[in-house]
Design a protein around this motif. Structure first.
Motif, short mmCIF file in Angstrom:
data_model
loop_
_atom_site.label_atom_id
_atom_site.label_comp_id
_atom_site.label_asym_id
_atom_site.label_seq_id
_atom_site.Cartn_x
_atom_site.Cartn_y
_atom_site.Cartn_z
N PRO A 143 0.84 -1.21 0.00
CA PRO A 143 0.00 0.00 0.00
C PRO A 143 0.87 1.25 0.00
O PRO A 143 1.81 1.37 0.79
CB PRO A 143 -0.80 -0.13 1.30
CG PRO A 143 -0.87 -1.61 1.54
CD PRO A 143 0.45 -2.15 1.07
N HIS A 184 -1.12 7.26 7.44
CA HIS A 184 -0.58 6.77 8.71
C HIS A 184 -1.68 6.29 9.63
O HIS A 184 -1.54 5.24 10.29
CB HIS A 184 0.24 7.86 9.40
CG HIS A 184 0.76 7.45 10.74
ND1 HIS A 184 0.09 7.72 11.91
CD2 HIS A 184 1.86 6.74 11.10
CE1 HIS A 184 0.76 7.21 12.92
NE2 HIS A 184 1.85 6.62 12.45
N GLU A 206 -4.40 4.95 8.83
CA GLU A 206 -4.92 3.67 8.34
C GLU A 206 -3.94 2.53 8.58
O GLU A 206 -4.35 1.42 8.97
CB GLU A 206 -5.24 3.77 6.85
CG GLU A 206 -5.74 2.48 6.24
CD GLU A 206 -6.04 2.58 4.75
OE1 GLU A 206 -6.42 1.56 4.16
OE2 GLU A 206 -5.87 3.69 4.19
N HIS A 207 -2.64 2.78 8.36
CA HIS A 207 -1.67 1.68 8.37
C HIS A 207 -0.76 1.67 9.61
O HIS A 207 -0.07 0.65 9.83
CB HIS A 207 -0.81 1.75 7.10
CG HIS A 207 -1.60 1.52 5.85
ND1 HIS A 207 -2.02 0.27 5.44
CD2 HIS A 207 -2.08 2.39 4.92
CE1 HIS A 207 -2.69 0.38 4.32
NE2 HIS A 207 -2.75 1.65 3.97
N VAL A 255 4.55 3.19 9.07
CA VAL A 255 4.74 3.55 7.66
C VAL A 255 6.13 4.13 7.44
O VAL A 255 6.83 4.53 8.38
CB VAL A 255 3.67 4.56 7.19
CG1 VAL A 255 2.26 4.01 7.39
CG2 VAL A 255 3.82 5.89 7.91
N ARG A 305 3.34 1.45 3.43
CA ARG A 305 3.21 0.65 4.64
C ARG A 305 4.56 0.01 4.97
O ARG A 305 5.24 -0.51 4.09
CB ARG A 305 2.16 -0.44 4.45
CG ARG A 305 1.81 -1.19 5.74
CD ARG A 305 0.85 -2.31 5.46
NE ARG A 305 1.54 -3.42 4.78
CZ ARG A 305 0.92 -4.37 4.10
NH1 ARG A 305 -0.38 -4.34 3.94
NH2 ARG A 305 1.61 -5.35 3.54
#
Length: 319
Positions: A140, A154, A156-157, A160, A202
């Motif tokens: 991603p 950031h 979301e994952h 990173v 990611r």
């Protein structure tokens, strides 16, 4: 070809290279082993005169001697069209000076000189962005200069990597973990206050096993990659950042990734390319001055520079 092939190389100062691992030096040795004539230039030596490309070039001799690996003759102004092939091996960043040089080299290409890699591809295939053409191969990723977009990735994952689009050797790379420490400062610094596009991906924990460089010659992979294993406490495997290089066989997944990109690489006319692979994913496609051939040769007994010279000679024969 029956006549001696004349090779120009554009590189960073040859006096400052790392003798034990410099890939360009390996290429020059391979060319010299074929009795090809070598000519040395640095980027500022290029110029146009009434629409024709010239270079202030010096005859070059190279040696396998750690205390004396080169000799330069007298620098003279000559048309670049006097050369058969030019190795464009100036390291990134791909800044305005680099782009200007590719435009000047384009004039030599119009006179029939083979530039490795082709100037159009050097301009079009940004090493971070070119990989984005193959989303099935990527972790991603987002490219943006917008703080809200970069913060949302950031959120979301959680873990990173932020990096500039024009860096090399691991420079300017930041990991931001779940706590988001220094997130705002990282974004502000890399985007220069929202003015420059950057990449965020990611974090891939597989980096602990190495960031593998896979070399392609005319789209075909060398059978071994170099896993660049980060030093303790580092997230960057780049050798320039202290990583340790270990040659390894390519996996089925590596070969699948190569198959995804090789058609485009051939279409672009790219002769020498380096894929950076972490785990199951491509993170970058290097087209400017890919390295690591010396390390693989030393560990596996290959002759990657020789293979590259064979590919170049075939291109010249077809021309």
């Amino acid at each position: 070809m029956t006549a001696t092939i004349k090779v120009g190389v554009i590189m960073d100062p040859i006096a400052d290279i790392a003798y034990k691992k410099d890939s360009t030096l390996g290429m020059l040795w391979a060319a010299a082993d074929r009795n090809w004539q070598l000519f040395y230039l640095e980027q500022p030596d290029l110029y146009l005169d009434n629409g024709r490309a010239y270079g202030l070039m010096a005859p070059l001799q190279v040696y396998r001697d750690a205390s004396h690996w080169y000799e330069l003759g007298e620098r003279q102004a000559r048309p670049l069209a006097d050369l058969d092939v030019i190795l464009m091996r100036k390291d990134p960043p791909v800044d305005q000076e680099f782009l200007d040089a590719t435009h000047l080299l384009g004039f030599a290409e119009r006179e029939g000189v083979l530039v490795v890699n082709p100037t159009t591809a050097l301009r079009q295939c940004n090493e971070k962005l070119y990989a984005q053409c193959f989303p099935q191969c990527l972790p991603p990723s987002v490219v943006s200069c917008n703080e809200a977009v970069l913060r949302a990735f950031h959120a979301e994952h959680h873990d990173v990597i932020y990096k500039p689009l024009d860096g090399m050797g691991g420079t300017g790379i930041f990991r931001v973990g779940e706590d988001g420490r220094n997130l705002g400062a990282v974004i502000e610094q890399l985007t220069q206050g929202g003015k420059r596009q950057i990449m965020v991906q990611r974090y891939l924990p597989e980096i602990s096993a190495g960031d593998t460089r896979i070399l392609l010659i005319d789209g075909e992979p060398v059978p071994y990659g170099l896993a660049r294993i980060p030093s303790a406490g580092e997230v960057r495997g780049n050798l320039a950042a202290g990583g340790r290089g270990v040659a390894r066989d390519l996996t089925e997944r590596d070969l699948w990734l190569v198959e995804q990109v090789k058609g485009s690489i051939k279409e672009q006319g790219l002769i020498f390319v380096g894929l950076d692979v972490i785990g199951d994913y491509i993170t970058e496609i290097n087209v400017t001055s890919p390295t690591c051939l010396r390390e693989i040769d030393d560990q596996k007994g290959t002759d990657i520079a020789g293979q590259l010279m064979d590919a170049i000679e075939k291109r010249l024969t077809r021309a």
